[in-house]
Scaffold this motif. Structure first.
Motif, PDB file in Angstrom:
ATOM      1  N   VAL A   8      47.074  27.109  46.559  1.00 14.39           N
ATOM      2  CA  VAL A   8      46.270  28.345  46.936  1.00 14.39           C
ATOM      3  C   VAL A   8      46.972  29.451  45.870  1.00 14.39           C
ATOM      4  O   VAL A   8      45.931  30.270  45.698  1.00 14.39           O
ATOM      5  CB  VAL A   8      46.750  28.609  48.590  1.00 14.39           C
ATOM      6  CG1 VAL A   8      46.604  30.140  49.303  1.00 14.39           C
ATOM      7  CG2 VAL A   8      46.286  27.408  49.379  1.00 14.39           C
ATOM      8  N   ASN A   9      47.946  29.532  45.837  1.00 13.20           N
ATOM      9  CA  ASN A   9      48.479  30.715  44.773  1.00 13.20           C
ATOM     10  C   ASN A   9      47.644  30.497  43.332  1.00 13.20           C
ATOM     11  O   ASN A   9      47.272  31.476  42.920  1.00 13.20           O
ATOM     12  CB  ASN A   9      49.908  30.607  44.700  1.00 13.20           C
ATOM     13  CG  ASN A   9      50.726  31.239  45.875  1.00 13.20           C
ATOM     14  OD1 ASN A   9      50.108  31.810  46.680  1.00 13.20           O
ATOM     15  ND2 ASN A   9      51.769  30.749  45.906  1.00 13.20           N
ATOM     16  N   GLU A  10      47.702  29.077  42.839  1.00  9.64           N
ATOM     17  CA  GLU A  10      46.958  29.130  41.640  1.00  9.64           C
ATOM     18  C   GLU A  10      45.316  29.666  41.780  1.00  9.64           C
ATOM     19  O   GLU A  10      44.912  30.088  40.879  1.00  9.64           O
ATOM     20  CB  GLU A  10      46.831  27.534  41.346  1.00  9.64           C
ATOM     21  CG  GLU A  10      46.272  27.371  39.827  1.00  9.64           C
ATOM     22  CD  GLU A  10      46.462  25.863  39.264  1.00  9.64           C
ATOM     23  OE1 GLU A  10      46.354  25.704  37.937  1.00  9.64           O
ATOM     24  OE2 GLU A  10      46.513  24.840  40.017  1.00  9.64           O
ATOM     25  N   SER A  11      44.848  29.221  42.983  1.00  9.22           N
ATOM     26  CA  SER A  11      43.477  29.433  43.064  1.00  9.22           C
ATOM     27  C   SER A  11      43.242  31.161  43.184  1.00  9.22           C
ATOM     28  O   SER A  11      42.486  31.624  42.502  1.00  9.22           O
ATOM     29  CB  SER A  11      42.938  28.784  44.522  1.00  9.22           C
ATOM     30  OG  SER A  11      41.654  29.566  44.928  1.00  9.22           O
ATOM     31  N   LYS A  12      44.120  31.808  43.815  1.00  8.39           N
ATOM     32  CA  LYS A  12      44.103  33.222  43.802  1.00  8.39           C
ATOM     33  C   LYS A  12      44.304  33.933  42.425  1.00  8.39           C
ATOM     34  O   LYS A  12      43.914  34.646  41.952  1.00  8.39           O
ATOM     35  CB  LYS A  12      45.472  33.831  44.704  1.00  8.39           C
ATOM     36  CG  LYS A  12      45.118  33.827  46.236  1.00  8.39           C
ATOM     37  CD  LYS A  12      46.181  34.109  47.166  1.00  8.39           C
ATOM     38  CE  LYS A  12      45.825  33.838  48.466  1.00  8.39           C
ATOM     39  NZ  LYS A  12      47.142  34.418  49.562  1.00  8.39           N
ATOM     40  N   ASP A  13      45.224  33.347  41.656  1.00  8.37           N
ATOM     41  CA  ASP A  13      45.571  33.778  40.086  1.00  8.37           C
ATOM     42  C   ASP A  13      44.201  33.530  39.365  1.00  8.37           C
ATOM     43  O   ASP A  13      44.056  34.197  38.487  1.00  8.37           O
ATOM     44  CB  ASP A  13      46.688  32.755  39.485  1.00  8.37           C
ATOM     45  CG  ASP A  13      47.962  33.447  39.865  1.00  8.37           C
ATOM     46  OD1 ASP A  13      48.198  34.384  40.455  1.00  8.37           O
ATOM     47  OD2 ASP A  13      49.008  32.664  39.590  1.00  8.37           O
ATOM     48  N   ILE A  14      43.444  32.291  39.657  1.00 14.34           N
ATOM     49  CA  ILE A  14      42.321  32.052  38.886  1.00 14.34           C
ATOM     50  C   ILE A  14      41.367  33.281  39.336  1.00 14.34           C
ATOM     51  O   ILE A  14      40.447  33.691  38.364  1.00 14.34           O
ATOM     52  CB  ILE A  14      41.599  30.576  39.076  1.00 14.34           C
ATOM     53  CG1 ILE A  14      42.816  29.653  38.628  1.00 14.34           C
ATOM     54  CG2 ILE A  14      40.353  30.439  38.642  1.00 14.34           C
ATOM     55  CD1 ILE A  14      42.559  28.156  38.774  1.00 14.34           C
ATOM     56  N   GLU A  15      41.232  33.303  40.419  1.00 16.11           N
ATOM     57  CA  GLU A  15      40.178  34.408  41.076  1.00 16.11           C
ATOM     58  C   GLU A  15      40.568  35.792  40.345  1.00 16.11           C
ATOM     59  O   GLU A  15      39.722  36.559  40.079  1.00 16.11           O
ATOM     60  CB  GLU A  15      40.352  34.216  42.618  1.00 16.11           C
ATOM     61  CG  GLU A  15      39.024  35.313  43.137  1.00 16.11           C
ATOM     62  CD  GLU A  15      39.225  35.374  44.679  1.00 16.11           C
ATOM     63  OE1 GLU A  15      39.122  36.331  45.575  1.00 16.11           O
ATOM     64  OE2 GLU A  15      39.601  34.215  45.268  1.00 16.11           O
ATOM     65  N   ARG A  16      41.902  36.282  40.290  1.00 17.15           N
ATOM     66  CA  ARG A  16      42.366  37.391  39.756  1.00 17.15           C
ATOM     67  C   ARG A  16      41.861  37.543  38.174  1.00 17.15           C
ATOM     68  O   ARG A  16      41.389  38.384  37.809  1.00 17.15           O
ATOM     69  CB  ARG A  16      43.516  37.512  40.117  1.00 17.15           C
ATOM     70  CG  ARG A  16      44.403  38.938  39.355  1.00 17.15           C
ATOM     71  CD  ARG A  16      45.676  39.132  39.782  1.00 17.15           C
ATOM     72  NE  ARG A  16      45.711  39.609  41.428  1.00 17.15           N
ATOM     73  CZ  ARG A  16      46.752  39.672  42.114  1.00 17.15           C
ATOM     74  NH1 ARG A  16      47.862  38.946  41.505  1.00 17.15           N
ATOM     75  NH2 ARG A  16      46.734  39.798  43.351  1.00 17.15           N
ATOM     76  N   ALA A  17      42.280  36.495  37.602  1.00 18.63           N
ATOM     77  CA  ALA A  17      42.014  36.290  36.226  1.00 18.63           C
ATOM     78  C   ALA A  17      40.486  36.521  35.916  1.00 18.63           C
ATOM     79  O   ALA A  17      40.123  37.004  34.993  1.00 18.63           O
ATOM     80  CB  ALA A  17      42.534  34.861  35.561  1.00 18.63           C
ATOM     81  N   VAL A  18      39.491  35.536  36.663  1.00 14.80           N
ATOM     82  CA  VAL A  18      38.128  35.809  36.434  1.00 14.80           C
ATOM     83  C   VAL A  18      37.540  37.377  36.686  1.00 14.80           C
ATOM     84  O   VAL A  18      36.933  37.850  35.865  1.00 14.80           O
ATOM     85  CB  VAL A  18      37.347  34.901  37.283  1.00 14.80           C
ATOM     86  CG1 VAL A  18      35.971  35.121  37.366  1.00 14.80           C
ATOM     87  CG2 VAL A  18      37.700  33.506  37.113  1.00 14.80           C
ATOM     88  N   ALA A  19      38.159  37.788  37.879  1.00 13.65           N
ATOM     89  CA  ALA A  19      38.047  39.236  37.642  1.00 13.65           C
ATOM     90  C   ALA A  19      38.432  39.987  36.836  1.00 13.65           C
ATOM     91  O   ALA A  19      37.563  40.976  36.301  1.00 13.65           O
ATOM     92  CB  ALA A  19      38.473  39.831  39.153  1.00 13.65           C
ATOM     93  N   LEU A  20      39.567  39.867  36.180  1.00 17.63           N
ATOM     94  CA  LEU A  20      39.834  40.621  35.035  1.00 17.63           C
ATOM     95  C   LEU A  20      39.332  40.450  33.732  1.00 17.63           C
ATOM     96  O   LEU A  20      39.035  41.374  33.077  1.00 17.63           O
ATOM     97  CB  LEU A  20      41.609  40.432  34.833  1.00 17.63           C
ATOM     98  CG  LEU A  20      42.206  41.096  35.968  1.00 17.63           C
ATOM     99  CD1 LEU A  20      44.119  40.500  36.015  1.00 17.63           C
ATOM    100  CD2 LEU A  20      42.542  42.763  35.630  1.00 17.63           C
ATOM    101  N   ILE A  21      38.998  39.250  33.637  1.00 20.67           N
ATOM    102  CA  ILE A  21      38.065  38.767  32.415  1.00 20.67           C
ATOM    103  C   ILE A  21      36.820  39.574  32.413  1.00 20.67           C
ATOM    104  O   ILE A  21      36.440  40.258  31.470  1.00 20.67           O
ATOM    105  CB  ILE A  21      38.010  37.294  32.123  1.00 20.67           C
ATOM    106  CG1 ILE A  21      39.500  36.647  31.986  1.00 20.67           C
ATOM    107  CG2 ILE A  21      37.086  37.041  31.123  1.00 20.67           C
ATOM    108  CD1 ILE A  21      39.258  35.238  32.313  1.00 20.67           C
ATOM    109  N   GLY A  22      36.113  39.481  33.661  1.00 17.27           N
ATOM    110  CA  GLY A  22      34.852  40.423  33.924  1.00 17.27           C
ATOM    111  C   GLY A  22      34.946  41.644  33.945  1.00 17.27           C
ATOM    112  O   GLY A  22      33.991  42.330  33.251  1.00 17.27           O
ATOM    113  N   MET A  23      36.435  42.505  33.959  1.00 20.18           N
ATOM    114  CA  MET A  23      36.227  43.696  33.745  1.00 20.18           C
ATOM    115  C   MET A  23      36.730  43.991  32.290  1.00 20.18           C
ATOM    116  O   MET A  23      36.897  45.338  31.754  1.00 20.18           O
ATOM    117  CB  MET A  23      37.420  44.174  34.558  1.00 20.18           C
ATOM    118  CG  MET A  23      37.065  44.336  36.049  1.00 20.18           C
ATOM    119  SD  MET A  23      38.641  44.586  37.146  1.00 20.18           S
ATOM    120  CE  MET A  23      38.390  46.231  37.112  1.00 20.18           C
TER     121      MET A  23
END
Length: 179
Positions: A8-23
């Motif tokens: 779950v934590n890894e999934s949250k990290d991936i989601e955050r990383a994808v959002a940051l990359i998109g920004m």
């Protein structure tokens, strides 16, 4: 016994990383703000952005944030971030992301080219958390502006109330203009 990795934590990290990359965040920001390995972040960056991440050091000087036009942008961002910090319970990186989105929306609404990148906004937040930069109230207009920690608050006048001689005179589209 090794620590158990949480999916779950890894999934949250991936989601955050994808959002940051998109920004448009740099890889160093992702490394700092997620628990993902460098290799995973590199693969994720290439998958999301379709290219390798930019190389090189992140900006480390506070000077950029104190020059005229960047200071106005940094101050707008810092005030948005401060408001979010006071009104919403968010993790620090979430404040950076939400404040940056609001900053970009404000720039778009005003027809001004944003000078801050999400990486610079993140770095500004780190400088402010460390006390290297602070918000100081302008003795003329009452607005709060990013300054160095030793600014004399009693006599501080912002770059909007007292711009430098050539400020706002350039022909670049999307820049601040002074009448």
């Amino acid at each position: 016994m090794a620590a158990v990795k949480s999916i779950v934590n890894e999934s949250k990290d991936i989601e955050r990383a994808v959002a940051l990359i998109g920004m448009g965040a740099r890889l160093q920001v992702l490394e700092s703000e997620t628990g993902l390995s460098y290799e995973k972040l590199l693969r994720l960056y290439k998958e999301v952005a379709g290219k390798s991440p930019s190389k090189g050091q992140l900006p480390f000087s506070t000077d950029w944030f104190l020059s005229w036009q960047p200071n106005i942008h940094a101050s707008l961002y810092a005030n948005i971030a401060e408001y979010l910090n006071k009104t919403v319970a968010l993790e620090p990186i979430e404040v950076v992301m939400k404040a940056f989105k609001l900053y970009e929306e404000q720039m778009s609404t005003c027809g001004i080219e944003p000078l801050l990148s999400v990486t610079r906004a993140w770095r500004l937040s780190k400088f402010m958390d460390a006390g290297m930069l602070v918000r100081t109230k302008c003795s003329c207009c009452g607005g709060h502006f990013v300054t160095d920690e030793y600014e004399n608050a009693r006599h501080f006048v912002c770059g909007l109330c007292k711009p430098p001689a050539r400020a706002g005179k350039g022909k670049a589209d999307g820049g601040l203009r002074l009448a």
